[in-house]
Design a protein around this motif. Structure first.
Motif, PDB file in Angstrom:
ATOM      1  N   ARG A   1       0.925  -1.241  -0.012  1.00 43.64           N
ATOM      2  CA  ARG A   1      -0.110  -0.029  -0.011  1.00 43.64           C
ATOM      3  C   ARG A   1       0.854   1.202   0.079  1.00 43.64           C
ATOM      4  O   ARG A   1       1.946   1.131   0.689  1.00 43.64           O
ATOM      5  CB  ARG A   1      -0.847   0.017   1.130  1.00 43.64           C
ATOM      6  CG  ARG A   1      -1.980   1.270   1.281  1.00 43.64           C
ATOM      7  CD  ARG A   1      -2.691   1.224   2.314  1.00 43.64           C
ATOM      8  NE  ARG A   1      -3.697   0.011   2.495  1.00 43.64           N
ATOM      9  CZ  ARG A   1      -4.698  -0.196   1.981  1.00 43.64           C
ATOM     10  NH1 ARG A   1      -5.284   0.785   1.125  1.00 43.64           N
ATOM     11  NH2 ARG A   1      -5.532  -1.099   2.064  1.00 43.64           N
TER      12      ARG A   1
ATOM     13  N   SER B   1      -3.219   3.828  -2.164  1.00 46.57           N
ATOM     14  CA  SER B   1      -3.526   2.576  -3.263  1.00 46.57           C
ATOM     15  C   SER B   1      -3.064   1.508  -2.936  1.00 46.57           C
ATOM     16  O   SER B   1      -1.972   1.551  -2.059  1.00 46.57           O
ATOM     17  CB  SER B   1      -2.891   3.014  -4.690  1.00 46.57           C
ATOM     18  OG  SER B   1      -3.243   2.119  -5.578  1.00 46.57           O
ATOM     19  N   VAL B   2      -3.740   0.319  -3.085  1.00 49.30           N
ATOM     20  CA  VAL B   2      -3.293  -1.085  -2.684  1.00 49.30           C
ATOM     21  C   VAL B   2      -3.141  -1.876  -3.769  1.00 49.30           C
ATOM     22  O   VAL B   2      -3.908  -2.020  -4.851  1.00 49.30           O
ATOM     23  CB  VAL B   2      -4.238  -1.634  -1.651  1.00 49.30           C
ATOM     24  CG1 VAL B   2      -5.740  -2.039  -2.229  1.00 49.30           C
ATOM     25  CG2 VAL B   2      -3.524  -2.727  -0.965  1.00 49.30           C
TER      26      VAL B   2
ATOM     27  N   THR C   1       1.218   1.345  -7.169  1.00 49.94           N
ATOM     28  CA  THR C   1       0.434   1.998  -6.088  1.00 49.94           C
ATOM     29  C   THR C   1       0.827   3.519  -6.054  1.00 49.94           C
ATOM     30  O   THR C   1      -0.097   4.418  -6.066  1.00 49.94           O
ATOM     31  CB  THR C   1       0.863   1.634  -4.929  1.00 49.94           C
ATOM     32  OG1 THR C   1       2.146   1.139  -4.788  1.00 49.94           O
ATOM     33  CG2 THR C   1       0.233  -0.129  -4.842  1.00 49.94           C
TER      34      THR C   1
ATOM     35  N   CYS D   1      -1.749   6.366  -6.879  1.00 46.15           N
ATOM     36  CA  CYS D   1      -2.012   7.484  -5.723  1.00 46.15           C
ATOM     37  C   CYS D   1      -2.041   8.876  -6.478  1.00 46.15           C
ATOM     38  O   CYS D   1      -2.697   9.872  -5.966  1.00 46.15           O
ATOM     39  CB  CYS D   1      -0.669   7.384  -4.698  1.00 46.15           C
ATOM     40  SG  CYS D   1      -1.366   6.452  -3.265  1.00 46.15           S
TER      41      CYS D   1
END
Length: 548
Positions: free
Chosen positions: A18, A33-34, A67, A71
């Protein structure tokens, strides 16, 4: 301070990575974001029956790029990207990998792509249990106790045991391996464009807690300590740099290649990496003598104390006491349980076994998602019973106190009335009793525990477990309000490495949002849990004796 100064915290967990973009002025999450590891989800390179858990570096690299870019996109694109000042990374650990002289993990080199021994050896991999036992026996032959700062017992979850096992198990990897590198040290090296394994900055956290580094030894134990154990280890200790770095320090700046891949500037500072629980403790606003419990698949329990208070004290049976491993200038103490959330996941998977025969995947997922919440609800309705089912939480061995990864879990007192909620309650109690064993060890070794701080997935999602934890401990537990606390801790370290804050404490004060829930112990349950804990300890002694 400009209000447009952002940092990125990257948190590598067991199942996913993450990233979060955080405003350094107040710790506000701008975007997150993962990314679930694709190969890991498919069960590749693992064999649970043999305690083999490996992760491919491509899962890490793909997740890192995905990620961070996601993001930035969610946060507004170029305008946000231009305000990002630093990135810091935490990972699971000890999760090391064999690299060549250029610092490239062997699994990224032709011929090794599908070789599990060329991949990262995940923290929960216990294939090196024999080697850990040999290290413990070997250490007794030396006048200097090289295990004194890791609780006196070396674990199969750690750096040297895993290296020795891989060297013995795989001649191809042995011949190609130049060095052995922790995940938390490799990602900053990757981001800064490192090209020499010998020049890699090694973090104090990983080196001190898992690899036997200590300033008192002038670095690592001497080469003779390792080569006299097995000649295969000759040269590895001497090849490691004697200096280590706390995570408030920069590892370098973002390389041109990664700046282009991520859409960021080459002026972005990359911080020295550390383990997830250590940065998570900072994200959770740890205080001296308050035990920070990062509760996920396993637990990692962190406690910090002033250096002067621990002068001359060696805490037995924990995962190390290291100067600066959590907060620079303080001693970081680590303990934990090898299975916590994994215990509940194991039971859920046991119950949902028949679901694999249902063709409706959406129905499968819907039922699976309800199992633990419903078990928790039903278990909470059960009357307390001193003679109820009793479990031991060593399903993945025992991390602390007194590491022993050969130990097994157990459930006793079963009868025809032992339904799923009752067994689940026993497993939940076992994990809480395991946590109490750690607190009791700190106290018996002269380290007070003044309070508990809960962070991580279980702490946020399971009121039933957290209330039981408070009742078993007879101690309040505060739950940190930030959902992604380890990533927030990484962001705090990033802000410090970039010079936005002069030290970690000021970053914590400015960027920490406090606690949103506190569980208080029920004094009426104290006596029952005291008796139940005594039963747990007695059953544990019996199992340990049978395993010895």
């Amino acid at each position: 301070m400009s209000k447009d100064q952002f940092v990125i915290g990257v948190d590598y967990g067991t199942d996913s990575v993450r990233s979060v973009i955080v405003d350094t002025a107040n710790g506000r999450e701008i975007a997150s974001s993962v990314f679930n590891y694709l190969r890991w989800q498919q069960g590749q390179y693992c064999n649970a029956a043999h305690n083999q858990f490996r992760q491919h570096p491509l899962d890490y690299v793909e997740g890192l790029e995905h990620t961070i870019k996601d993001c930035i996109k969610k946060a507004g694109g170029t305008s946000v990207a231009s305000a990002i000042k630093a990135i810091a990374v935490d990972t699971t650990g000890s999760t090391p990998v064999a690299v060549n002289a250029a610092g490239v993990p062997l699994a990224l080199i032709r011929g090794f792509e599908d070789n599990p021994n060329a991949m990262f050896v995940l923290w929960k991999d216990h294939t090196g249990v024999k080697e850990a036992g040999e290290i413990n026996a070997h250490a007794e032959k030396f006048d200097i106790n090289y295990l004194q700062y890791v609780g006196g017992i070396y674990s199969s979850e750690w750096f040297w045991a895993k290296l020795l096992h891989i060297l013995r198990a795989d001649e191809q990897v042995r011949n190609a391996c130049h060095s052995w590198v922790e995940h938390c040290d490799w990602i900053p090296f990757l981001l800064t464009g490192g090209s020499s394994a010998d020049q890699m900055k090694r973090g104090r956290c990983s080196a001190g807690h898992k690899a036997l580094w200590s300033a008192d030894f002038g670095g690592y134990p001497p080469d003779d300590f390792f080569s006299s154990l097995d000649p295969l280890l000759k040269g590895y200790a001497d090849s490691l740099p004697k200096e280590t770095y706390t995570s408030d320090q920069p590892a370098g700046t973002l390389s041109a290649e990664w700046a282009e891949r991520l859409g960021l500037s080459t002026n972005v500072i990359i911080g020295v990496g550390a383990f997830d629980a250590h940065m998570g403790a900072v994200g959770g606003q740890i205080e001296p003598y308050h035990l920070s419990k990062v509760m996920g698949t396993s637990t990692c329990d962190m406690l910090v104390a002033p250096k002067a208070d621990l002068e001359g004290k060696l805490i037995k049976g924990i995962c190390g006491q290291v100067d600066g491993s959590v907060i620079p200038g303080m001693i970081g103490l680590e303990a934990g349980q090898s299975a916590f959330g994994d215990t509940y996941a194991w039971f859920r998977q046991l119950l949902e076994w028949p679901l694999q025969f249902i063709e409706d995947k959406e129905l499968q997922e819907s039922i699976s998602a309800k199992i633990i919440p419903e078990l928790s609800r039903q278990a909470a309705l059960l009357p307390l019973d001193e003679d109820a089912e009793l479990a031991i939480d060593w399903l993945n061995g025992r991390r602390t106190p007194d590491a022993n990864q050969l130990l097994k879990g157990a459930i006793s007192g079963l009868n025809l009335g032992s339904d799923a909620p009752r067994v689940f309650r026993a497993l939940a109690e076992a994990t809480c009793f395991g946590a109490k064993s750690i607190v009791d060890r700190f106290i018996s070794e002269g380290v007070p525990v003044k309070g508990l701080i809960g962070i991580g997935g279980v702490a946020k999602k399971s009121p039933y477990i957290m209330q039981m934890m408070a009742d078993v401990m007879q101690m309040p537990i505060r739950i940190h309000q930030f959902e992604h606390t380890c990533a927030l801790g990484a962001a705090m370290f990033a802000a410090t490495a970039a010079g936005i804050y002069p030290n970690v404490e000021e970053a914590m004060a400015a960027m920490g949002g406090g606690f949103d829930r506190e569980y208080f112990p029920d004094p009426q349950k104290a006596e029952l849990y005291r008796k139940r804990f005594k039963q747990y300890a007695e059953l544990g002694k019996y199992i340990e004796h049978k395993n010895s």
